[in-house]
Design an enzyme around this catalytic site. Structure first.
Site, PDB file in Angstrom:
ATOM      1  N   PRO A 123       0.777  -1.245   0.000  1.00 18.68           N
ATOM      2  CA  PRO A 123       0.000   0.000   0.000  1.00 18.68           C
ATOM      3  C   PRO A 123       0.814   1.304   0.000  1.00 18.68           C
ATOM      4  O   PRO A 123       0.817   2.064   0.967  1.00 18.68           O
ATOM      5  CB  PRO A 123      -0.849  -0.132   1.258  1.00 18.68           C
ATOM      6  N   CYS A 124       1.454   1.581  -1.118  1.00 19.81           N
ATOM      7  CA  CYS A 124       2.236   2.813  -1.230  1.00 19.81           C
ATOM      8  C   CYS A 124       1.336   4.052  -1.206  1.00 19.81           C
ATOM      9  O   CYS A 124       1.814   5.153  -0.924  1.00 19.81           O
ATOM     10  CB  CYS A 124       3.109   2.783  -2.479  1.00 19.81           C
TER      11      CYS A 124
END
Length: 156
Positions: A123-124
């Site tokens: 989850p950047c």
């Protein structure tokens, strides 16, 4: 040989690729099929697409499918730190740099974030600027904002 398949989602068209054992890439469709890929919906890709659909509808908070991101040791450390950010929360690049024991590596963390090959599952989008502003996202800031708002809405 990797397989890739494309799906239309509420955030646009995405491509999901596997190597037969794990998901290795998730892209926001740019219309390009990698030369080393076969367009084929494998069972693993199909399961990943289902989990993404559940995530985008607010029903899934954690992905539990095998993933294998190819990168340097530093990038791997950053990506592991990203996976540790809880659903519905954000961290700054500095927070990530500190969490991997390299507090001065904020810019390098940003570059590793940019090279994350498995968006959403790693989850950047949960990484924001130190000032709280949304900065950089491969799918575009509008999608980053949608993802963060989705997680805030379904956090509890």
């Amino acid at each position: 040989m990797k397989s890739i398949f494309f799906y239309q989602t509420v955030i646009g068209k995405i491509g999901i690729a596997d190597n037969g054992e794990a998901i290795i890439q998730l892209t926001f469709d740019d219309g390009k099929i990698p030369v080393d890929a076969l367009v084929k919906e494998t069972p693993l890709i199909k399961e990943a697409a289902q989990q993404i659909k559940e995530y985008l509808s607010g029903k899934r908070k954690v992905f539990d499918i095998p993933i294998a991101a190819n990168g340097t040791v530093f990038q791997q450390n950053v990506w592991e730190a990203l996976k540790a950010i809880p659903y519905g929360e954000t961290r700054s690049y500095k927070d990530i740099a500190e969490s991997i024991g390299q507090p001065k590596a904020c810019r390098a963390v940003g570059m590793a974030n940019n090279r994350n090959p498995i968006a959403l599952m790693v989850p950047c989008h949960r990484v924001i600027g130190a000032n709280g502003k949304l900065v950089g996202y491969g799918g575009g800031l509008d999608i980053k904002e949608k993802l963060l708002n989705l997680e805030k809405t379904h956090r509890n």
